[in-house]
Structure formats: C-alpha cells, structure tokens
Design a protein around this motif. Structure first.
Motif, PDB file in Angstrom:
ATOM      1  N   UNK A   1     -25.670  60.281  11.961  1.00  0.00           N
ATOM      2  CA  UNK A   1     -25.699  60.352  10.498  1.00  0.00           C
ATOM      3  C   UNK A   1     -24.780  61.487  10.064  1.00  0.00           C
ATOM      4  N   UNK A   2     -24.185  61.305   8.889  1.00  0.00           N
ATOM      5  CA  UNK A   2     -23.305  62.320   8.329  1.00  0.00           C
ATOM      6  C   UNK A   2     -23.325  62.206   6.815  1.00  0.00           C
ATOM      7  N   UNK A   3     -23.045  63.308   6.165  1.00  0.00           N
ATOM      8  CA  UNK A   3     -22.917  63.286   4.700  1.00  0.00           C
ATOM      9  C   UNK A   3     -21.439  63.321   4.316  1.00  0.00           C
TER      10      UNK A   3
ATOM     11  N   UNK B   1     -11.293  55.670  15.389  1.00  0.00           N
ATOM     12  CA  UNK B   1     -11.641  56.579  16.473  1.00  0.00           C
ATOM     13  C   UNK B   1     -12.048  57.892  15.837  1.00  0.00           C
ATOM     14  N   UNK B   2     -13.232  58.389  16.224  1.00  0.00           N
ATOM     15  CA  UNK B   2     -13.780  59.595  15.610  1.00  0.00           C
ATOM     16  C   UNK B   2     -14.162  60.612  16.676  1.00  0.00           C
ATOM     17  N   UNK B   3     -14.112  61.876  16.290  1.00  0.00           N
ATOM     18  CA  UNK B   3     -14.623  62.967  17.099  1.00  0.00           C
ATOM     19  C   UNK B   3     -15.899  63.431  16.413  1.00  0.00           C
ATOM     20  N   UNK B   4     -17.001  63.434  17.156  1.00  0.00           N
ATOM     21  CA  UNK B   4     -18.316  63.750  16.603  1.00  0.00           C
ATOM     22  C   UNK B   4     -18.825  65.049  17.222  1.00  0.00           C
TER      23      UNK B   4
ATOM     24  N   UNK C   1     -18.012  64.648  11.519  1.00  0.00           N
ATOM     25  CA  UNK C   1     -17.286  63.481  12.003  1.00  0.00           C
ATOM     26  C   UNK C   1     -15.851  63.573  11.513  1.00  0.00           C
ATOM     27  N   UNK C   2     -14.915  63.588  12.436  1.00  0.00           N
ATOM     28  CA  UNK C   2     -13.491  63.659  12.095  1.00  0.00           C
ATOM     29  C   UNK C   2     -12.824  62.364  12.519  1.00  0.00           C
ATOM     30  N   UNK C   3     -12.188  61.676  11.581  1.00  0.00           N
ATOM     31  CA  UNK C   3     -11.441  60.471  11.913  1.00  0.00           C
ATOM     32  C   UNK C   3     -10.129  60.917  12.515  1.00  0.00           C
ATOM     33  N   UNK C   4      -9.905  60.513  13.794  1.00  0.00           N
ATOM     34  CA  UNK C   4      -8.676  60.868  14.497  1.00  0.00           C
ATOM     35  C   UNK C   4      -7.625  59.780  14.363  1.00  0.00           C
TER      36      UNK C   4
END
Length: 177
Positions: free
Chosen positions: A131-133, A142-145, A170-173
């Motif tokens: 979960x993320x806000x 592709x994401x880095x969590x 969560x960063x979208x790479x």
C-alpha cells in the motif's frame, strides 16, 4: 378613546387561562398510553430464506500478461521469493525490492494498493501486496519498493495478508505498457 372595561379584561385572561389548561390536559393525556406498533404490510421472510450478501467483492486476479523477465534484484535488496522465505526474520524490518506492478486498486481506505511480482517464487510466494499514498503506478511499470514488512495483517471482512508492506515508498523506474 374608550375607557377599558375591567370585566372584558378579566374575561380575556380567564379565556386564555382555560385554553392553556385545556391544551396542557390534551397533551398530557396521551403520554401514558402505549403506542401500537405500525402495522406491517407483510411479515419479513425467515432468515434461512434470505441469503447473506458476500462480505466484499471477489478481487480480480493479478495480470498474467506482464512480462516478468529481466527484472534485476535491487541493490542491497531482496527478491520476492527471498522475502517470503525469510519473512519471520524480516518482520518489522525495512526491506527493499524491485518488481513489476501486476495489479492496482486506487483509493481503498485512503491508500493505493499494488500487487508486485519479480518473476521469483512459486504460486503463493511470488506476489507481495503493497500500500502507498503516493502516485498510483500503472500495471506493467517496474517499481522500486521500500517499506516495513508486516506479517499476518487482518483488515477484517476477509482481507487478510500473510505478509504486506503498508505505506511504502514506491518509485516508478520504468513505465510499462
């Protein structure tokens, strides 16, 4: 101007007093009586005949069309299979992993819900709920969590997770589709 008649003044006060007394008597007379329940048009069906609604809609399955090949393990991080294998030791710890978004649900309980896979692990140990806000990534991104691993989280109404990462960064790479 005519002089006031004390008798007329007396009669009007008497009339007003009687009217007030009558109004009070009428309102008090109904207080002690039991009210009959409103008549029902038809009796409700027995409980056995009315099926209970499901507690929540069945969630859809994560997408199986997302290509999970070539996902590199995050530097200093874990694969999803490693997170499942080491979950008891990692519980309560901040973990980092990379994967692709295979399912999203926006704005549930004020959060965005993601299912992330990296191609590791077998069925049942290959998908982490996050979960993320933050901004909602797209399926295929592709994401880095980064977040704290929690075990045996029960939100009620059948929403139970053996492991989950809540309020993750969560960063979208790489954008997917």
């Amino acid at each position: 101007m005519q002089p006031r008649n004390p008798e007329n003044q007396h009669v009007s006060k008497l009339t007003i007093g009687l009217m007030l007394a009558l109004a009070v008597a009428v309102s008090i007379s109904g207080c002690g009586k039991e009210q009959a329940p409103p008549a029902a048009s038809s009796p409700p069906p027995p409980a056995a005949e009315t099926p209970a609604p499901p507690p929540h809609p069945t969630p859809s399955a994560p997408s199986d069309t997302v290509d999970l090949s070539g996902i590199a393990k995050a530097e200093g991080g874990k694969t999803i299979a490693e997170v499942f294998a080491e979950r008891e030791q990692l519980a309560g710890e901040t973990i980092v992993f990379r994967g692709k978004v295979v399912k999203t649900n926006a704005g549930i309980m004020g959060k965005n819900w993601l299912h992330i896979r990296d191609g590791s692990g077998a069925e049942g140990t290959n998908d982490i709920t996050v979960t993320t806000t933050e901004v909602l990534p797209n399926v295929g991104d592709t994401v880095l969590v980064t977040g704290v691993l929690q075990l045996n989280k029960d939100f009620g109404m059948g929403y139970q997770y053996d492991l989950i990462i809540e309020d993750a960064d969560v960063t979208v790479e790489t954008a997917g589709y």
